[in-house]
Design an enzyme around this catalytic site. Sequence first.
Site, PDB file in Angstrom:
ATOM      1  CG  ASP A   7     -42.533 -29.938  22.296  1.00  0.00           C
ATOM      2  OD1 ASP A   7     -41.299 -30.112  22.230  1.00  0.00           O
ATOM      3  OD2 ASP A   7     -43.102 -29.406  23.263  1.00  0.00           O
ATOM      4  CG  ASP A  56     -36.941 -26.473  15.500  1.00  0.00           C
ATOM      5  OD1 ASP A  56     -37.198 -25.244  15.505  1.00  0.00           O
ATOM      6  OD2 ASP A  56     -36.037 -26.987  16.175  1.00  0.00           O
ATOM      7  CG  PHE A  58     -47.055 -23.112  25.894  1.00  0.00           C
ATOM      8  CD1 PHE A  58     -47.205 -22.374  27.052  1.00  0.00           C
ATOM      9  CD2 PHE A  58     -48.158 -23.779  25.395  1.00  0.00           C
ATOM     10  CE1 PHE A  58     -48.427 -22.303  27.695  1.00  0.00           C
ATOM     11  CE2 PHE A  58     -49.386 -23.717  26.031  1.00  0.00           C
ATOM     12  CZ  PHE A  58     -49.520 -22.975  27.183  1.00  0.00           C
ATOM     13  CE  LYS A  97     -38.497 -24.336  31.496  1.00  0.00           C
ATOM     14  NZ  LYS A  97     -39.468 -24.711  32.499  1.00  0.00           N
ATOM     15  CB  SER A 112     -41.700 -14.026  31.403  1.00  0.00           C
ATOM     16  OG  SER A 112     -41.044 -14.037  32.639  1.00  0.00           O
ATOM     17  CE1 TYR A 125     -37.521 -17.399  28.578  1.00  0.00           C
ATOM     18  CE2 TYR A 125     -37.519 -15.993  30.524  1.00  0.00           C
ATOM     19  CZ  TYR A 125     -38.165 -16.885  29.691  1.00  0.00           C
ATOM     20  OH  TYR A 125     -39.464 -17.254  29.965  1.00  0.00           O
ATOM     21  CE  LYS A 154     -40.678 -16.082  27.134  1.00  0.00           C
ATOM     22  NZ  LYS A 154     -41.414 -17.018  26.282  1.00  0.00           N
ATOM     23  CG  PHE A 161     -46.194 -12.655  38.165  1.00  0.00           C
ATOM     24  CD1 PHE A 161     -46.972 -12.199  37.092  1.00  0.00           C
ATOM     25  CD2 PHE A 161     -45.447 -11.722  38.848  1.00  0.00           C
ATOM     26  CE1 PHE A 161     -47.000 -10.844  36.736  1.00  0.00           C
ATOM     27  CE2 PHE A 161     -45.474 -10.373  38.511  1.00  0.00           C
ATOM     28  CZ  PHE A 161     -46.250  -9.940  37.454  1.00  0.00           C
ATOM     29  CG  ASN A 162     -41.838 -16.837  39.981  1.00  0.00           C
ATOM     30  OD1 ASN A 162     -42.050 -15.683  39.635  1.00  0.00           O
ATOM     31  ND2 ASN A 162     -40.617 -17.285  40.185  1.00  0.00           N
ATOM     32  CG  LEU A 185     -37.481 -21.870  45.450  1.00  0.00           C
ATOM     33  CD1 LEU A 185     -36.153 -22.090  46.171  1.00  0.00           C
ATOM     34  CD2 LEU A 185     -38.232 -20.692  46.076  1.00  0.00           C
ATOM     35  NE  ARG A 206     -31.244 -17.003  40.121  1.00  0.00           N
ATOM     36  CZ  ARG A 206     -32.324 -17.778  39.949  1.00  0.00           C
ATOM     37  NH1 ARG A 206     -32.170 -19.077  39.699  1.00  0.00           N
ATOM     38  NH2 ARG A 206     -33.532 -17.289  40.044  1.00  0.00           N
TER      39      ARG A 206
END
Length: 389
Positions: A36, A75, A98, A102, A142, A167, A171, A220-221, A242, A339
Amino acid sequence: MSPSSKTILVTGGCGYIGSHTVLRLLESGYKVVVVDNLSNSSYEALRRVHKLYTLNASSTSSSTIEQLIPFHQTDILDRQGLAKVFAAHPDISAVIHFAGLKAVGESGRIPLDYYNVNISGTVSLLQVMEEHNVRKIVFSSSATVYGEPPHIPIPETSPIVASMSPYGRTKVFIEHILKDQCVASKVKQQQYLKEQERKEHDQDTKRKNYEWNAILLRYFNPAGAHPSGIMGEDPQGIPNNLMPFLSQVAVGNLEKLSIFGKDYPTEDGTCIRDYLHVVDLAQGHVAALNKMDAEATAGNYGCLAYNLGTGTGYSVFDMVKAFNKAVGRDLPYVVTDRRPGDVPNLTADPRLANKELNWKAEKTLDEMCADLWRWQRHNPHGYSPSSEA
Ligand code: NAD
Ligand code: WQD
């Protein structure tokens, strides 16, 4: 090979989903190596993983953090740096990828950074993997790849579109890159086998395998936090999503939630999403590794895609209500304009993952909210030194 003898390289392993997955991998008997660059995370996340893993009554491990979670601040764009990581850990058998940028809104402002980090970074990773004969990868895709889908719930066969945001396009492109690599590796393998048939004297030597396995996990979320309250999401700056926004309102870091539009064609007028507990999501990666191993053992290679969601959609108002219940009071909100880029409904059809990955989201909406609140309450400033845990 049992999981205990396998080492998984986790890129982006200090991030929100990555850190929960690192813990789940360790709990499942895997060894891990984390890469990371800490551009959107902190090493403290791995300290918390170590703490939780060693606290666990069933764990007899007294390993130091360096032994348990070898970490490289590298990196993914740095090919030489990545090559050093693979050279230092020749036992890496698969990668969970990952690492990347994002934030949907930010991607419209700095698209080149998104294409560079997400796409060039992935290509650099794949090249180094190929050079080191590591040909298994699980990729964080995603639900955004479905754009505005024609049918809800969304099956994996729903059209993949490239028109939402830079973004989202990264994906989509990475999904294509991984599919192309799997196809090309199949051709390479066939050529190699033909060559071997011609070379009679080589017949007894061990056959090489050039074929790739890739699993695209379309999340999903993701929401919630580890039930211990010790690990969770630590967004830098004002959260875009959210649930982290709501939890920061609850803790007093932000004044009120803005609900982005209540004129959508849904029952209460707000958008519907399929919110998935991050611990269930982490388990989805273990399930994907198991699936890749089973496929490779059966001599099957290629690229598979799965939705990771619950199959149940909740509106923004539903989520506010559920989180208010966890917090024990009504949080302030205001309804504002839509939005740009939001679509009315993204709810997964998760049946393929249920069946083929033997994976199912287990946790309820109330657990998700309670766990998120426990994390945020105990860590009002995330992993920064002033937090409690
Ligand atoms: P995150 O930002 O918390 O984690 C990403 C990690 O990658 C961070 O630790 C960051 O420091 C690291 N990173 C970024 N650029 C890097 C680089 N160039 N080299 C090395 N490391 C780098 O994000 P997350 O929510 O954990 O998401 C993980 C992955 O899942 C991302 O690819 C994201 O696009 C994808 N995803 C996330 C969601 C979500 O809602 N959180 C939904 C769908 C897909
Ligand atoms: C959920 C709902 C908003 C914030 C995004 C990416 C997706 C994936 C997850 C990752 C929507 C509403 C939100 C707020 C609100 N990304 N909302 N007020 O947009 O479904 O998905 O994150 O890496 O690719 O597109 O998630 O949490 O931003 O929004 O009213 O302050 O909440 O309009 O309806 P989204 P979200």
